[in-house]
Motif scaffolding. Structure first.
Motif, PDB file in Angstrom:
ATOM      1  N   PRO A   1       0.854  -1.186   0.000  1.00  0.00           N
ATOM      2  CA  PRO A   1       0.000   0.000   0.000  1.00  0.00           C
ATOM      3  C   PRO A   1       0.891   1.237   0.000  1.00  0.00           C
ATOM      4  O   PRO A   1       2.001   1.203   0.540  1.00  0.00           O
ATOM      5  CB  PRO A   1      -0.764  -0.100   1.321  1.00  0.00           C
ATOM      6  CG  PRO A   1      -0.557  -1.475   1.816  1.00  0.00           C
ATOM      7  CD  PRO A   1       0.678  -2.018   1.186  1.00  0.00           C
TER       8      PRO A   1
ATOM      9  N   PHE B   1       1.092   3.986   1.619  1.00  0.00           N
ATOM     10  CA  PHE B   1       1.640   4.557   2.858  1.00  0.00           C
ATOM     11  C   PHE B   1       2.846   3.761   3.342  1.00  0.00           C
ATOM     12  O   PHE B   1       3.791   4.333   3.897  1.00  0.00           O
ATOM     13  CB  PHE B   1       0.557   4.645   3.954  1.00  0.00           C
ATOM     14  CG  PHE B   1       0.135   3.332   4.561  1.00  0.00           C
ATOM     15  CD1 PHE B   1       0.788   2.817   5.677  1.00  0.00           C
ATOM     16  CD2 PHE B   1      -0.908   2.592   4.020  1.00  0.00           C
ATOM     17  CE1 PHE B   1       0.410   1.602   6.234  1.00  0.00           C
ATOM     18  CE2 PHE B   1      -1.293   1.374   4.558  1.00  0.00           C
ATOM     19  CZ  PHE B   1      -0.630   0.886   5.677  1.00  0.00           C
ATOM     20  N   LEU B   2       2.846   2.445   3.072  1.00  0.00           N
ATOM     21  CA  LEU B   2       3.985   1.624   3.525  1.00  0.00           C
ATOM     22  C   LEU B   2       5.184   1.789   2.593  1.00  0.00           C
ATOM     23  O   LEU B   2       6.319   1.888   3.047  1.00  0.00           O
ATOM     24  CB  LEU B   2       3.582   0.148   3.568  1.00  0.00           C
ATOM     25  CG  LEU B   2       3.292  -0.454   4.936  1.00  0.00           C
ATOM     26  CD1 LEU B   2       3.094  -1.964   4.806  1.00  0.00           C
ATOM     27  CD2 LEU B   2       4.409  -0.170   5.932  1.00  0.00           C
TER      28      LEU B   2
ATOM     29  N   TYR C   1       6.717   5.110   3.296  1.00  0.00           N
ATOM     30  CA  TYR C   1       7.408   5.067   4.592  1.00  0.00           C
ATOM     31  C   TYR C   1       8.809   4.462   4.430  1.00  0.00           C
ATOM     32  O   TYR C   1       9.799   4.986   4.947  1.00  0.00           O
ATOM     33  CB  TYR C   1       6.572   4.262   5.596  1.00  0.00           C
ATOM     34  CG  TYR C   1       7.333   3.818   6.814  1.00  0.00           C
ATOM     35  CD1 TYR C   1       7.764   4.739   7.765  1.00  0.00           C
ATOM     36  CD2 TYR C   1       7.645   2.465   7.021  1.00  0.00           C
ATOM     37  CE1 TYR C   1       8.500   4.332   8.879  1.00  0.00           C
ATOM     38  CE2 TYR C   1       8.362   2.052   8.124  1.00  0.00           C
ATOM     39  CZ  TYR C   1       8.786   2.982   9.051  1.00  0.00           C
ATOM     40  OH  TYR C   1       9.508   2.579  10.146  1.00  0.00           O
TER      41      TYR C   1
ATOM     42  N   ASP D   1       5.277  10.838   4.299  1.00  0.00           N
ATOM     43  CA  ASP D   1       4.446  10.171   5.305  1.00  0.00           C
ATOM     44  C   ASP D   1       3.206  11.006   5.624  1.00  0.00           C
ATOM     45  O   ASP D   1       2.135  10.466   5.921  1.00  0.00           O
ATOM     46  CB  ASP D   1       5.241   9.937   6.593  1.00  0.00           C
ATOM     47  CG  ASP D   1       6.286   8.840   6.428  1.00  0.00           C
ATOM     48  OD1 ASP D   1       6.244   8.147   5.401  1.00  0.00           O
ATOM     49  OD2 ASP D   1       7.132   8.684   7.326  1.00  0.00           O
TER      50      ASP D   1
ATOM     51  N   SER E   1       0.744  10.562   2.645  1.00  0.00           N
ATOM     52  CA  SER E   1       0.247   9.205   2.365  1.00  0.00           C
ATOM     53  C   SER E   1      -0.789   8.738   3.379  1.00  0.00           C
ATOM     54  O   SER E   1      -1.372   7.680   3.228  1.00  0.00           O
ATOM     55  CB  SER E   1       1.409   8.219   2.367  1.00  0.00           C
ATOM     56  OG  SER E   1       1.881   8.057   3.694  1.00  0.00           O
TER      57      SER E   1
ATOM     58  N   LEU F   1       0.025   8.435   6.692  1.00  0.00           N
ATOM     59  CA  LEU F   1       0.684   7.801   7.839  1.00  0.00           C
ATOM     60  C   LEU F   1       0.759   8.778   9.008  1.00  0.00           C
ATOM     61  O   LEU F   1       0.502   8.401  10.151  1.00  0.00           O
ATOM     62  CB  LEU F   1       2.089   7.341   7.441  1.00  0.00           C
ATOM     63  CG  LEU F   1       2.711   6.299   8.361  1.00  0.00           C
ATOM     64  CD1 LEU F   1       1.873   5.027   8.362  1.00  0.00           C
ATOM     65  CD2 LEU F   1       4.127   5.973   7.918  1.00  0.00           C
TER      66      LEU F   1
ATOM     67  N   ARG G   1      -6.722   9.668   8.138  1.00  0.00           N
ATOM     68  CA  ARG G   1      -5.572   8.767   7.966  1.00  0.00           C
ATOM     69  C   ARG G   1      -6.031   7.318   7.828  1.00  0.00           C
ATOM     70  O   ARG G   1      -5.589   6.599   6.938  1.00  0.00           O
ATOM     71  CB  ARG G   1      -4.629   8.879   9.170  1.00  0.00           C
ATOM     72  CG  ARG G   1      -3.809  10.152   9.200  1.00  0.00           C
ATOM     73  CD  ARG G   1      -2.633  10.002  10.137  1.00  0.00           C
ATOM     74  NE  ARG G   1      -3.021   9.921  11.535  1.00  0.00           N
ATOM     75  CZ  ARG G   1      -3.043  10.950  12.376  1.00  0.00           C
ATOM     76  NH1 ARG G   1      -2.700  12.150  11.949  1.00  0.00           N
ATOM     77  NH2 ARG G   1      -3.388  10.794  13.640  1.00  0.00           N
ATOM     78  N   ARG G   2      -6.927   6.924   8.748  1.00  0.00           N
ATOM     79  CA  ARG G   2      -7.404   5.528   8.720  1.00  0.00           C
ATOM     80  C   ARG G   2      -8.038   5.200   7.376  1.00  0.00           C
ATOM     81  O   ARG G   2      -7.794   4.150   6.793  1.00  0.00           O
ATOM     82  CB  ARG G   2      -8.427   5.301   9.836  1.00  0.00           C
ATOM     83  CG  ARG G   2      -7.784   4.955  11.133  1.00  0.00           C
ATOM     84  CD  ARG G   2      -8.741   4.276  12.111  1.00  0.00           C
ATOM     85  NE  ARG G   2      -8.057   4.082  13.367  1.00  0.00           N
ATOM     86  CZ  ARG G   2      -8.177   4.885  14.427  1.00  0.00           C
ATOM     87  NH1 ARG G   2      -8.994   5.910  14.388  1.00  0.00           N
ATOM     88  NH2 ARG G   2      -7.505   4.651  15.530  1.00  0.00           N
TER      89      ARG G   2
ATOM     90  N   ARG H   1      -5.494   4.888   4.581  1.00  0.00           N
ATOM     91  CA  ARG H   1      -4.717   3.638   4.632  1.00  0.00           C
ATOM     92  C   ARG H   1      -5.567   2.445   4.192  1.00  0.00           C
ATOM     93  O   ARG H   1      -5.102   1.553   3.490  1.00  0.00           O
ATOM     94  CB  ARG H   1      -4.144   3.416   6.041  1.00  0.00           C
ATOM     95  CG  ARG H   1      -3.066   4.423   6.421  1.00  0.00           C
ATOM     96  CD  ARG H   1      -2.246   3.920   7.582  1.00  0.00           C
ATOM     97  NE  ARG H   1      -3.037   3.719   8.772  1.00  0.00           N
ATOM     98  CZ  ARG H   1      -3.180   4.616   9.755  1.00  0.00           C
ATOM     99  NH1 ARG H   1      -2.571   5.791   9.675  1.00  0.00           N
ATOM    100  NH2 ARG H   1      -3.907   4.348  10.810  1.00  0.00           N
TER     101      ARG H   1
ATOM    102  N   GLN I   1      -5.908   2.513   0.449  1.00  0.00           N
ATOM    103  CA  GLN I   1      -4.650   2.103  -0.204  1.00  0.00           C
ATOM    104  C   GLN I   1      -4.444   0.588  -0.086  1.00  0.00           C
ATOM    105  O   GLN I   1      -3.967  -0.055  -1.014  1.00  0.00           O
ATOM    106  CB  GLN I   1      -3.470   2.841   0.418  1.00  0.00           C
ATOM    107  CG  GLN I   1      -3.456   4.336   0.112  1.00  0.00           C
ATOM    108  CD  GLN I   1      -2.487   5.112   0.990  1.00  0.00           C
ATOM    109  OE1 GLN I   1      -1.597   4.532   1.600  1.00  0.00           O
ATOM    110  NE2 GLN I   1      -2.669   6.412   1.065  1.00  0.00           N
ATOM    111  N   ALA I   2      -4.825   0.034   1.085  1.00  0.00           N
ATOM    112  CA  ALA I   2      -4.658  -1.417   1.276  1.00  0.00           C
ATOM    113  C   ALA I   2      -5.636  -2.189   0.393  1.00  0.00           C
ATOM    114  O   ALA I   2      -5.310  -3.276  -0.102  1.00  0.00           O
ATOM    115  CB  ALA I   2      -4.862  -1.776   2.741  1.00  0.00           C
TER     116      ALA I   2
END
Ligand code: FNR
Length: 382
Positions: free
Chosen positions: A18, A20-21, A24, A167, A170, A172, A180-181, A184, A187-188
């Motif tokens: 995803p 955000f990862l 990061y 970050d 994205s 994070l 944010r939640r 994420r 994106q996941a």
């Protein structure tokens, strides 16, 4: 897809993770100038070509901190690396064991030191942050020791967090918690292989060592809040002396960029340093690790172990760092790209590629043993 080098693994990590990862792992601080110069300054260092020397028997073997390894390369501590693949740090530690190189576990890993010790036979190196919660630090030292950590890496270049725009954008660290939640989650949802591997099968979803203070149900939001509240900007050399007195094994100070700081670290009882700017994630505008290395090696080399990290993406880069005075080199993003792309096999492949590139560089520069690499290996302007 055929994977020839670390760049290919980076590309596959970008596809699997995803956003955000990936951001990061891949990103750095501010405009990422130091992150780029780590890579660019290494690639600019010329290696001297020497011919007609018998290079039919090559050896990469080495000794670091009193332990024998297959090559002078280790895996750097990477916080939350374990989120990029199922039980990620255990997979990486296994790959390091099979390749005969050291694995360094971060304080803020997804898997605990006990789980890593159970999953991989090699003793691991443990990285500690100086944080406000000194009770947590003492507890971590005891846990790492009991789990068999054979060396301690104390990271000192993070009294405050670096500013990382990627970050923020994205989801994070920027925006509000709900936003944010949601970001994420979205994106996941477009990365089903990661969601399946890590999200569905990768439990228990705890925060490694930090779960001991935050509880097992704490998530990424609670983790950032805890980290944010625990950066300790008051840390000094006295804290290093205190940690020295609590750890009897080899102690290495990570995050040194000047010869003066390197001398102070050794005077405080450290057995070595990592010349590092945290992979360009802290002080953007700081000099590259490779350009900081020679004066530090001149100041403490021979008396202490000198590691370098930052920007190492090829076996040629490892040879460049060794030729500039390092005894050992740590891979950061390179091994996490491998892990994110293909799990344990990916990390094994990254290590195989780096070793093979080192052998080629060794042979073409006319050396048989990695121990013979020195300043003469570089083709410097007179
Ligand atoms: C890091 N680094 C790091 N260092 C440390 O001492 N403890 C940690 O928890 C982390 N976490 C971390 C997360 C991520 C995503 C990255 C990229 C880096 C710094 C790391 O150990 C090493 O110094 C750099 O990664 C080296 O630079 P390269 O090889 O990534 O360019």
């Amino acid at each position: 897809m055929i994977f020839a080098n670390v760049s290919d693994y980076r590309e596959q990590a970008r596809r699997r993770l995803p956003r955000f990862l990936f951001d990061y792992i891949d990103g750095g601080a501010f405009s990422e100038t130091t992150l780029r110069s780590n890579v660019e300054d290494l690639s600019r260092l010329r290696i001297r070509q020497n011919v007609l020397r018998d290079v039919s028997a090559l050896s990469l073997e080495t000794e670091l901190l009193g332990q024998k390894f297959a090559m002078p390369v280790g895996l750097a501590p990477i916080g939350l690396a374990g989120l990029t693949a199922r039980r990620g740090e255990v997979q990486a530690a296994r790959a390091a064991h099979k390749a005969g190189v050291p694995f360094t576990l971060s304080t803020v890993s997804a898997c605990t030191c006990e789980e890593v010790a159970k999953g991989a036979p090699n003793p691991f190196w443990f990285q500690l942050y100086v944080i406000k919660d000194r009770g947590f630090m003492r507890d971590m030292l005891a846990r790492a020791k009991a789990a068999g950590a054979s060396a301690l890496f104390l990271t000192v270049d993070m009294p405050v967090p670096g500013t990382r725009y990627r970050d923020m954008r994205s989801g994070l660290s920027g925006g509000g918690p709900m936003q944010r939640r949601l970001m994420r989650l979205m994106q996941a949802s477009v990365k089903p292989r990661w969601s399946w591997d890590v999200g569905l099968l990768g439990g228990p979803h705890t925060l490694g060592h930090v779960s001991s203070v935050l509880g097992k149900s704490a998530g990424v939001e609670e983790f950032w809040a805890w980290m944010g509240a625990n950066f300790d900007a008051s840390v000094t050399w006295k804290d290093l002396e205190a940690i020295r007195s609590q750890w009897s094994g080899p102690l290495v100070v990570k995050g040194i960029l000047t010869a003066d700081d390197a001398r102070s670290a050794i005077a405080a009882g450290a057995n070595g340093v990592v010349v590092s700017n945290h992979g360009g994630r802290q002080l953007d505008g700081a000099r590259s690790s490779i350009s900081a290395l020679p004066p530090i090696a001149d100041a403490i080399g021979g008396k202490a172990t000198v590691f370098m990290d930052g920007g190492v993406r090829t076996g040629l880069d490892v040879v460049r760092a060794l030729a500039s005075g390092a005894n050992g080199v740590l891979l950061g993003r390179a091994w996490v790209y491998g892990l994110a792309a293909r799990g344990e096999h990916g990390v094994s492949e990254i290590l195989r590629i780096i070793a093979s590139e080192m052998r080629t560089a060794l042979a073409l520069s006319g050396h048989s043993r990695i121990a013979d690499v020195g300043r003469h290996t570089l083709d410097l302007d007179d």
